[in-house]
Design a protein around this motif. Structure first.
Motif, mmCIF file in Angstrom:
data_model
loop_
_atom_site.group_PDB
_atom_site.id
_atom_site.type_symbol
_atom_site.label_atom_id
_atom_site.label_comp_id
_atom_site.label_asym_id
_atom_site.label_seq_id
_atom_site.Cartn_x
_atom_site.Cartn_y
_atom_site.Cartn_z
ATOM 1 N N LEU A 84 0.858 -1.176 0.000
ATOM 2 C CA LEU A 84 0.000 0.000 0.000
ATOM 3 C C LEU A 84 0.897 1.228 0.000
ATOM 4 O O LEU A 84 1.819 1.338 0.820
ATOM 5 N N GLU A 85 0.611 2.151 -0.900
ATOM 6 C CA GLU A 85 1.467 3.333 -1.024
ATOM 7 C C GLU A 85 0.652 4.609 -0.881
ATOM 8 O O GLU A 85 -0.408 4.766 -1.477
ATOM 9 N N VAL A 86 1.179 5.512 -0.077
ATOM 10 C CA VAL A 86 0.609 6.858 0.077
ATOM 11 C C VAL A 86 1.616 7.849 -0.492
ATOM 12 O O VAL A 86 2.791 7.841 -0.099
ATOM 13 N N GLU A 87 1.166 8.679 -1.431
ATOM 14 C CA GLU A 87 2.059 9.676 -2.009
ATOM 15 C C GLU A 87 1.452 11.067 -1.860
ATOM 16 O O GLU A 87 0.232 11.221 -1.803
ATOM 17 N N TRP A 88 2.325 12.047 -1.771
ATOM 18 C CA TRP A 88 1.889 13.428 -1.624
ATOM 19 C C TRP A 88 2.909 14.339 -2.297
ATOM 20 O O TRP A 88 4.095 13.999 -2.428
ATOM 21 N N ALA A 89 2.456 15.491 -2.728
ATOM 22 C CA ALA A 89 3.354 16.483 -3.311
ATOM 23 C C ALA A 89 2.695 17.851 -3.181
ATOM 24 O O ALA A 89 1.468 17.966 -3.239
ATOM 25 N N VAL A 90 3.504 18.873 -2.993
ATOM 26 C CA VAL A 90 2.987 20.226 -2.828
ATOM 27 C C VAL A 90 3.893 21.209 -3.566
ATOM 28 O O VAL A 90 5.060 20.911 -3.862
ATOM 29 N N LEU A 91 3.343 22.381 -3.839
ATOM 30 C CA LEU A 91 4.137 23.505 -4.344
ATOM 31 C C LEU A 91 3.430 24.784 -3.914
ATOM 32 O O LEU A 91 2.218 24.912 -4.089
ATOM 33 N N THR A 92 4.188 25.704 -3.325
ATOM 34 C CA THR A 92 3.650 26.989 -2.900
ATOM 35 C C THR A 92 4.579 28.105 -3.362
ATOM 36 O O THR A 92 5.739 27.856 -3.740
ATOM 37 N N ASP A 93 4.063 29.326 -3.314
ATOM 38 C CA ASP A 93 4.926 30.456 -3.662
ATOM 39 C C ASP A 93 6.060 30.580 -2.646
ATOM 40 O O ASP A 93 7.168 31.003 -2.997
ATOM 41 N N GLY A 94 5.812 30.174 -1.392
ATOM 42 C CA GLY A 94 6.873 30.204 -0.396
ATOM 43 C C GLY A 94 8.024 29.269 -0.744
ATOM 44 O O GLY A 94 9.191 29.608 -0.548
ATOM 45 N N ILE A 95 7.698 28.073 -1.269
ATOM 46 C CA ILE A 95 8.740 27.138 -1.696
ATOM 47 C C ILE A 95 9.544 27.730 -2.848
ATOM 48 O O ILE A 95 10.780 27.669 -2.872
#
Length: 232
Positions: A84-95
């Motif tokens: 079982l795999e949980v994946e996540w990713a984000v991008l913000t102006d702060g990054i």
């Protein structure tokens, strides 16, 4: 004796079902509706024919599908069959600002005189089952599950030119958002020793719902990722 040998053979395969990965993810954004919206908006704002023609030519060079990169990772937990795999990713102006890819205070354009900045928040989430064939330094896998993607951009523009300031005030800058959820099907390749491997994966996204926002941005049918993974 035979049972001990069987356990010795199976244990590495089970252990390699666990993993932690970090890298760059990419969702495809479908901008076909957005380009049509921009043309309609320019026409409604009274853009002259010459400017409309230039805009048509510019938008014709913009692909309908564009990859949208995010920074993320995954955790893989072994099951009696597969993982079982949980994946996540984000991008913000702060990054982006932290990485030096956009100045902290925005940018000032001299001609025309406009100050430009923006706020950004985007995410990718996934939950899937994976089957994997591990051949020591090479592994291939396939996964199926559910995925969710979304985000929003809040442009900020000001100008000391009265004409430009009035035009900016008429732009509907709210509503530049996208959101979708659906089924996923993916495959990946890992290369290297189990404790540190390179991975590349690609996938298909089958949206069950879309919320494109006023600007018509939709989530496309392709995903991808690349990075490093530790198997243990």
């Amino acid at each position: 004796m035979k049972r001990g040998l069987l356990v010795a053979v199976l244990c590495p395969a089970v252990a390699l079902g666990q993993g932690i990965g970090l890298g760059v993810w990419a969702d495809a954004l479908d901008l076909a509706g957005t380009k049509a919206y921009v043309l309609d908006l320019a026409d409604d704002l009274g853009a002259p024919p010459e400017a409309l023609a230039e805009l048509v030519g510019f938008l014709a060079e913009v692909p309908d599908l564009l990859p949208f990169p995010l920074l993320g990772g995954f955790i893989s937990v072994p099951l009696p069959a597969g993982a079982l795999e949980v994946e996540w990713a984000v991008l913000t102006d702060g990054i982006l600002r932290g990485l030096g890819l956009w100045p902290l205070g925005g940018v000032d354009l001299a001609d025309p005189p406009v100050h430009v900045d923006f706020g950004l928040s985007a995410y990718h989430l996934g939950l899937s089952w994976w089957g994997r064939l591990d051949l020591a330094v090479l592994a291939v896998g396939m996964g199926a599950g559910l995925g969710f993607s979304g985000g929003g951009v809040v442009p900020e523009a000001t100008s000391t030119d009265p004409v430009l300031a009035d035009l900016i005030a008429q732009l509907p800058l709210a509503g530049i958002t996208w959101s979708a959820g659906g089924a996923t099907l993916a495959a990946d390749v890992e290369l290297g020793l189990p404790f540190l491997r390179l991975f590349v994966r690609g996938g298909l996204f089958f949206p069950l719902f879309q919320a494109p926002g006023a600007w018509g941005i939709r989530v496309g049918g392709y995903t991808g990722a690349a990075g490093l993974v530790i198997r243990f």
